[in-house]
Design an enzyme around this catalytic site. Structure first.
Site, PDB file in Angstrom:
ATOM      1  N   ASP A  32       0.821  -1.217   0.000  1.00 14.34           N
ATOM      2  CA  ASP A  32       0.000   0.000   0.000  1.00 14.34           C
ATOM      3  C   ASP A  32       0.861   1.276   0.000  1.00 14.34           C
ATOM      4  O   ASP A  32       0.657   2.165   0.847  1.00 14.34           O
ATOM      5  CB  ASP A  32      -0.924   0.034   1.234  1.00 14.34           C
ATOM      6  CG  ASP A  32      -1.686  -1.262   1.458  1.00 14.34           C
ATOM      7  OD1 ASP A  32      -2.100  -1.882   0.470  1.00 14.34           O
ATOM      8  OD2 ASP A  32      -1.864  -1.652   2.639  1.00 14.34           O
ATOM      9  N   GLU A 240     -11.533   0.009  -2.889  1.00 14.41           N
ATOM     10  CA  GLU A 240     -10.656   0.571  -1.840  1.00 14.41           C
ATOM     11  C   GLU A 240      -9.498   1.296  -2.525  1.00 14.41           C
ATOM     12  O   GLU A 240      -9.467   1.431  -3.743  1.00 14.41           O
ATOM     13  CB  GLU A 240     -10.141  -0.538  -0.914  1.00 14.41           C
ATOM     14  CG  GLU A 240      -9.289  -1.579  -1.606  1.00 14.41           C
ATOM     15  CD  GLU A 240      -8.928  -2.764  -0.707  1.00 14.41           C
ATOM     16  OE1 GLU A 240      -9.362  -2.831   0.453  1.00 14.41           O
ATOM     17  OE2 GLU A 240      -8.198  -3.656  -1.185  1.00 14.41           O
TER      18      GLU A 240
HETATM   19  O1  FUB Z   1      -3.109  -3.555   3.645  1.00 16.49           O
HETATM   20  C1  FUB Z   1      -4.401  -3.819   4.123  1.00 16.49           C
HETATM   21  C2  FUB Z   1      -5.428  -3.507   3.091  1.00 16.49           C
HETATM   22  O2  FUB Z   1      -5.195  -4.277   1.920  1.00 16.49           O
HETATM   23  C3  FUB Z   1      -5.401  -2.083   2.597  1.00 16.49           C
HETATM   24  O3  FUB Z   1      -5.926  -1.157   3.487  1.00 16.49           O
HETATM   25  C4  FUB Z   1      -6.137  -2.262   1.329  1.00 16.49           C
HETATM   26  O4  FUB Z   1      -6.071  -1.180   0.457  1.00 16.49           O
HETATM   27  C5  FUB Z   1      -5.510  -3.514   0.777  1.00 16.49           C
HETATM   28  O5  FUB Z   1      -4.323  -3.253   0.075  1.00 16.49           O
END
Ligand code: FUB
Length: 340
Positions: A32, A240
């Site tokens: 991320d 997301e």
């Molecule tokens: O790293 C945990 C979660 O996985 C992140 O918040 C999301 O965007 C995904 O990459």
């Protein structure tokens, strides 16, 4: 929640092909990556993946991260520096578990680290911590940002000096539980069929960077006919990983489609949108998640992303970078992270 299991993307060719980039760091797992240029250097604010021994499920419990390390680079191909632990979950008074994808901003002579973590009642909220150094250490505020919820904060500074926070993530990110404006733990699924898809959220930040300065708004993404993306369109709808930037006077809102594993983009004329869907920035990578940031450095544009090259495990990721190119009309040339 969803029936689909979180597993390495076996349905893509990504596992069989040669990666176009190598992991930026290999002695810790990172994911991320939110990249920013501060003081002429690239600072990367990633998640710090660990193996907590928690089995995979579709709420993402296996992503059980406990601290952040900030990384810096003097140049894209230069040596990477790991600045050590910048914030530990034990120093966030209200935190329960799961420090997920963070972001950072600079204002008022200070650096602000924004992070999602579940509170002690297992509800994701977004917190903020401050430092005088871009690499930390950061000190967390005693409470989460009032009115914040869900995950994946991305903070954008507009040309007029206003800062906006984009956030939200469905399934494990809990956004579907906020459809009525209040937390509803029984709302397990995202909408389906022809209903409008759930949207990312945006709010302008206050001058002190510690609060929302207005009511949270929807980040609406329209299709080419001007209609909001439909919930059934899993190849395109927001899941997301919000990230927004400006290029040639337009706002580029980028995000992950989650269970279909694309990084897509949509463009608009205002930080609030609406945005019109344009296409794919990054095709699926090894591992279930796909999460990006895009930044200009020395007149070139770069995509920071992650895959699971080092571990082959979806919750133990490694960050990477590659150049991102535009066509003369401003469209992004889709990146394949692997070649034959
Ligand atoms: O790293 C945990 C979660 O996985 C992140 O918040 C999301 O965007 C995904 O990459």
């Amino acid at each position: 929640e969803k029936e689909d299991t979180i597993s390495v993307n076996k349905d893509t060719d990504a596992n069989k092909l040669k990666p176009i980039s190598q992991p930026l760091i290999s002695d810790i797992y990172t994911a991320d990556p939110s990249a920013h240029v501060f003081d002429g250097k690239i600072y990367i604010y990633p998640s710090h993946d660990i193996d907590a021994g928690i089995p995979e499920n579709d709420k993402g419990d296996h992503f059980a991260m406990r601290d952040y390390h900030i990384l810096s680079l003097d140049s894209i191909n230069g040596k990477i520096t790991d600045h050590g632990v910048a914030l530990d979950i034990k120093d966030i008074p209200w935190a329960g578990r799961q420090l997920w994808a963070p972001d950072a901003a600079y204002s008022n002579g200070k650096y602000y680290l924004y992070f999602p973590v579940k509170d002690k009642t297992d509800i994701f909220r977004i917190g903020v911590a401050t430092s005088t150094n871009p690499a930390g250490p950061f000190k967390a505020e005693p409470k989460p940002i009032e009115g914040s919820f869900s995950i994946d904060p991305a903070v954008f500074k507009d040309d007029d000096g206003n800062f906006y926070m984009y956030f939200g993530g469905i399934w494990g990110g809990q956004l579907q539980r906020w459809q009525t404006g209040k937390y509803d733990s029984t709302a397990k699924d995202e909408p389906s069929g022809d209903m409008p898809a759930l949207t990312a959220k945006v709010a302008r930040l206050s001058k002190d960077m510690l609060h929302f300065d207005e009511k949270v708004k929807d980040v609406v993404i329209l299709d080419k006919d001007g209609k909001p993306l439909q919930a059934k369109d899993h190849d395109k709808r927001f899941f997301e990983a919000s990230w927004i930037y400006k290029y040639n006077g337009k706002y580029y809102f980028t995000y992950s489609t989650g269970d279909t594993h694309f990084i897509c983009y949509a463009t608009g004329a205002s930080p609030y949108g609406p945005f019109t869907y344009q296409g794919v920035v990054l095709n699926p990578v090894q591992g279930w998640t796909n999460h990006q940031s895009i930044v200009e450095f020395n007149n070139k544009w770069y995509l920071f992303y992650h895959d699971t090259q080092l571990s082959g495990k979806t919750h133990l990721r490694n960050i990477k970078v590659t150049e991102l190119k535009y066509r003369p009309d401003g469209s992004i040339i889709t990146i394949d992270a692997y070649t034959k």
